[in-house]
Design an enzyme around this catalytic site. Structure first.
Site, PDB file in Angstrom:
ATOM      1  N   LYS A 264       0.762  -1.191  -0.068  1.00  0.00           N
ATOM      2  CA  LYS A 264      -0.203   0.040   0.208  1.00  0.00           C
ATOM      3  C   LYS A 264       0.720   1.053   0.065  1.00  0.00           C
ATOM      4  O   LYS A 264       2.091   1.421   0.737  1.00  0.00           O
ATOM      5  CB  LYS A 264      -0.891   0.043   1.274  1.00  0.00           C
ATOM      6  CG  LYS A 264      -1.843   0.961   1.299  1.00  0.00           C
ATOM      7  CD  LYS A 264      -2.863   0.828   2.371  1.00  0.00           C
ATOM      8  CE  LYS A 264      -4.006   2.046   2.671  1.00  0.00           C
ATOM      9  NZ  LYS A 264      -4.800   1.531   3.636  1.00  0.00           N
TER      10      LYS A 264
ATOM     11  N   SER B 138      -9.898   2.008   2.739  1.00  0.00           N
ATOM     12  CA  SER B 138      -8.976   2.848   2.054  1.00  0.00           C
ATOM     13  C   SER B 138      -7.824   2.042   1.424  1.00  0.00           C
ATOM     14  O   SER B 138      -7.425   2.579   0.194  1.00  0.00           O
ATOM     15  CB  SER B 138      -8.263   3.904   3.032  1.00  0.00           C
ATOM     16  OG  SER B 138      -7.418   3.246   3.784  1.00  0.00           O
TER      17      SER B 138
ATOM     18  N   SER C 287     -10.084  -0.365   6.920  1.00  0.00           N
ATOM     19  CA  SER C 287      -9.348  -0.116   5.646  1.00  0.00           C
ATOM     20  C   SER C 287      -8.990  -1.623   4.852  1.00  0.00           C
ATOM     21  O   SER C 287      -8.606  -1.516   3.556  1.00  0.00           O
ATOM     22  CB  SER C 287      -8.255   0.860   5.607  1.00  0.00           C
ATOM     23  OG  SER C 287      -8.646   1.996   5.498  1.00  0.00           O
TER      24      SER C 287
HETATM   25  N1  GLN Z   1     -12.941   4.386   6.748  1.00  0.00           N
HETATM   26  C1  GLN Z   1     -12.217   4.726   7.825  1.00  0.00           C
HETATM   27  C2  GLN Z   1     -11.722   6.190   7.823  1.00  0.00           C
HETATM   28  O1  GLN Z   1     -11.901   6.656   6.883  1.00  0.00           O
HETATM   29  C3  GLN Z   1     -11.167   3.566   7.940  1.00  0.00           C
HETATM   30  C4  GLN Z   1      -9.698   4.259   7.200  1.00  0.00           C
HETATM   31  C5  GLN Z   1      -8.876   3.298   7.400  1.00  0.00           C
HETATM   32  O2  GLN Z   1      -8.708   2.089   8.165  1.00  0.00           O
HETATM   33  N2  GLN Z   1      -7.298   3.715   7.225  1.00  0.00           N
HETATM   34  O3  GLN Z   1     -11.221   6.669   8.710  1.00  0.00           O
END
Ligand code: GLN
Length: 442
Positions: free
Chosen positions: A46, A120, A144
């Site tokens: 990532k 994400s 994410s």
């Molecule tokens: N959807 C969550 C957020 O926007 C999780 C994102 C993540 O785990 N990096 O914070």
């Protein structure tokens, strides 16, 4: 346990990289594909995890041009164990998002390009689905890994907070960030995880715990969380429970107090931490540089911070507000109290069994269906993925059903440091379930 990974030498790798580039033009799984020869078992990473000599942008314009001269500890350990990184995967900017749409060129769902990938870790999920025998090293702060794993029909494992060093991970919210893995087989994920766990002097929050695989035979369903789930999903999930109860699992329905506050508590805490973590992007040191020194103080910082996308700006502003002295008791301290109350309650339950739930409360949406929803509506989609993340519990999303050709995922959660029990569960599941992958590049 050893997994099976693609290992391509010289010309083979060049051909592979050119096939990957072609598919990537359509699906935007990668922000960067390395064309140099690779010798080793290939993985992707990532774009918020540093790999020496490869760009690390976290899909943000403010990090454009940043090429770290060092490896994240997890990557260093994997390279020492014979893995090679083929590229950096697309994501929501800095990890801010649940659909993959907070990136300049959003990744597309490999099952159907009109649908979101989840976020994400959008690109990590897509590359894992596309590439044969692949594992992608990803990150989760509040879901994410589970969300995109579920929408892209692969497995996503988020380990116990602290068992994998965060050194070299571009911070989102430090008390919540965890490096984790996306893959298509328990053996592959296990091999990569075994090579990365363990204490690291470069990350003072990393731990050197023994990771167990105690198998509970109870599966808890949390009724007060299920109340917010789409009826169709509830129905398919019931089908999964029936299957699992035929495999000697005892299903028990329970309620856990305060869980309905986990989304607001999570966003208050994660935005507060994000707003301080993003303060280091000032236009001097990393990526985007402000070159005009005739600007006054405000103009200078504004021209740097203008590079942040809309969601990043929202979180910096809200996070800074929440932390301000006059109101921190009203929001921040309450959110911390909620977090502790939830940890205590879930801890008790997880001593007795796994918790199981759908990974997401909705079927995979089309891009057009979610691109204009309000931030609060988008945040509420994290109602199932946030609780284990808020508490640092290891959890795993695995595919269990296909609805009109699109995959559906369920999530199981276990106690701290019992991570390998999730992979044992997956090995059992794999012998009963037929995965469908749209296209495999090898
Ligand atoms: N959807 C969550 C957020 O926007 C999780 C994102 C993540 O785990 N990096 O914070």
């Amino acid at each position: 346990m050893t997994g099976r990974f693609l290992s391509l030498k010289d010309k083979e790798y060049k051909d592979f990289a050119s096939r990957l580039n072609q598919v990537n033009e359509k699906l935007n799984a990668f922000n960067f594909i390395d064309e140099n020869e690779k010798n080793g078992k290939i993985i992707s990473v990532k774009d918020n995890i540093c790999v020496k000599g490869m760009p690390a942008t976290a899909s943000s314009k403010i990090l454009q041009g940043y090429v770290p001269g060092f490896n994240a500890t997890a990557i260093e350990r994997l390279e020492n164990a014979g893995f090679s990184v083929i590229g950096k995967t697309n994501m929501d900017e800095f990890g801010f998002g649940s659909f993959g749409l907070n990136s300049e060129h959003p990744a597309k769902n490999p099952f159907n390009e009109e649908y979101v990938t989840g976020g994400s870790s959008s690109g990590s999920a897509v590359s894992t689905a596309l590439i044969k025998e692949h594992v992608s090293v990803a990150e989760s702060t509040g879901g994410s890994i589970s969300a995109p794993a579920s929408f892209c029909g692969i497995v996503g494992l988020t380990p116990t907070y602290g068992v994998i060093s965060r050194y070299g991970l571009i911070d989102y919210a430090s008390s919540l960030d965890k490096i984790g893995f996306m893959g298509k087989s328990a053996d592959n994920i296990r091999e990569v995880m075994e090579k990365t766990v363990g204490n690291d002097p470069k990350d003072t929050t990393s731990l050197s715990a023994t990771i167990s695989n105690k198998k509970p035979n109870k599966l808890y369903v949390i009724d007060n969380l299920m109340a917010g789930v789409n009826d169709g999903i509830k129905d398919r999930f019931e089908g999964l429970l029936t299957k699992l109860s035929e495999k000697d699992y005892k299903i028990e329905h329970i309620k856990i107090d305060y869980l309905e506050y986990s989304v607001p508590a999570y966003y208050i805490l994660s935005m507060s931490e994000a707003s301080t973590n993003l303060a280091k992007y000032q236009g001097f040191k990393y990526g985007f540089k402000v070159k005009d020194f005739s600007l006054n103080y405000n103009e200078f910082f504004m021209s740097a911070r203008k590079q942040f996308g809309k969601e990043a700006k929202r979180r910096v502003i809200l996070g800074t507000f929440i932390r301000s002295k006059s109101i921190k008791q009203k929001y921040y301290e309450k959110a911390l109290a909620i977090r502790h109350a939830i940890i205590a309650r879930m801890n008790k339950i997880l001593k007795e069994g796994f918790i199981i739930m759908p990974s997401m409360p909705i079927f995979t949406p089309k891009i057009s269906e979610v691109k204009d929803i309000s931030p609060v509506e988008a945040y509420s989609m994290d109602m199932l993925t946030v609780p284990p993340n808020l508490c640092g519990f290891p959890h795993m999303s695995f595919p269990y059903f296909y609805e009109k050709g699109m995959p559906l995922g369920a999530q199981i959660i276990t106690d701290h440091f019992n991570d390998y029990s999730l992979l044992d569960f997956l090995s059992e599941w794999e012998s009963n379930f037929k995965y469908k992958f749209k296209e495999e590049i090898s």
